[in-house]
Enzyme design. Structure first.
Site, PDB file in Angstrom:
ATOM      1  N   ASP A 162       4.480  -2.181   0.066  1.00  0.00           N
ATOM      2  CA  ASP A 162       5.773  -2.409  -0.559  1.00  0.00           C
ATOM      3  C   ASP A 162       6.778  -2.584   0.587  1.00  0.00           C
ATOM      4  O   ASP A 162       6.490  -2.227   1.731  1.00  0.00           O
ATOM      5  CB  ASP A 162       6.129  -1.212  -1.444  1.00  0.00           C
ATOM      6  CG  ASP A 162       7.500  -1.338  -2.069  1.00  0.00           C
ATOM      7  OD1 ASP A 162       7.800  -2.395  -2.640  1.00  0.00           O
ATOM      8  OD2 ASP A 162       8.274  -0.373  -1.977  1.00  0.00           O
ATOM      9  N   ASP A 219      10.858  -2.353   0.239  1.00  0.00           N
ATOM     10  CA  ASP A 219      12.091  -1.577   0.197  1.00  0.00           C
ATOM     11  C   ASP A 219      11.814  -0.080   0.120  1.00  0.00           C
ATOM     12  O   ASP A 219      11.022   0.388  -0.704  1.00  0.00           O
ATOM     13  CB  ASP A 219      12.942  -2.014  -0.996  1.00  0.00           C
ATOM     14  CG  ASP A 219      13.358  -3.465  -0.883  1.00  0.00           C
ATOM     15  OD1 ASP A 219      13.872  -3.843   0.177  1.00  0.00           O
ATOM     16  OD2 ASP A 219      13.160  -4.220  -1.859  1.00  0.00           O
TER      17      ASP A 219
END
Length: 218
Positions: A7, A9
């Site tokens: 991922d 953020d």
């Protein structure tokens, strides 16, 4: 060679680029400030709660790009990178990426943030493959509309399966690093789920299931 999925953020960078981009366009006077900021913050709260209407959000996030010349948008993003994103880069994240690269793993970022915001960030991290919320482009300009399946919750699984279908790569031995409970559909699919500075909901699940929990923050 295994697949190492990340991922973006609050995982590889120390903030949420989607929400920060919204604040950036407000601060730069590129949108109607008060109303845009209010909506941007509400969408972020919805995301954190797991209640985000992803298509509505992508349309909102793409709104400031609609019809703008690409060179103008590139200048906006260069300023965003310099002033907002560069200070959020995490040395421990760079070291983690490098360890996987040195091991010969195939690196992939999957993020619910749109491709305009994330492509330069992922490039700066030295990762080629990116699955993000795609945006429609007609005659060389953004229309403001989403394109394809948004990479959010179950959509991350669907997009990953589409991506794998055209490659000689499998999920055997794959790992996935994420901070968010919104990524549980993909975390539960992967052989090696790893919680990175997780939110409260993901931490509880990770502890219950004895998934590794790590921090990439200083």
């Amino acid at each position: 060679m295994a697949l190492a999925i990340f991922d973006l953020d609050n995982t590889l960078i120390g903030g949420d680029s989607d929400n920060l981009w919204g604040q950036f366009v407000v601060d730069q006077g590129l949108v109607d400030g008060a109303d845009f900021e209010r909506q941007n913050n509400q969408f972020y709260e919805d995301y954190q709660a797991g209640d985000l209407d992803i298509l509505a959000y992508v349309r909102f996030a793409l709104g400031p790009l609609k019809g703008r010349p690409m060179d103008e948008l590139a200048r906006w993003h260069a300023t965003f990178m310099r002033e907002v994103i560069d200070p959020l880069m995490l040395p421990k994240a760079a070291a983690l990426i490098d360890r996987h690269r040195q091991a010969g793993d195939h690196l992939l970022v999957i993020t619910a943030t749109n491709v305009f915001v994330t492509r330069p960030i992922v490039d700066a991290l030295g990762i080629e493959d990116l699955l993000a919320c795609d945006a429609e482009i007609v005659d060389g300009r953004y229309t403001g509309e989403p394109a394809g399946i948004p990479t959010y919750r179950e959509g991350k699984v669907q997009r990953l399966q589409q991506w794998l279908a055209g490659r000689s790569i499998s999920l055997e031995g794959a790992c996935f690093y994420s901070d968010s409970h919104n990524d549980l559909p993909l975390l539960e699919l992967i052989d090696k789920p790893i919680a990175v500075d997780p939110d409260t909901k993901l931490r509880a699940v990770a502890e219950q299931r004895q998934w590794p929990i790590i921090s990439l923050r200083d």
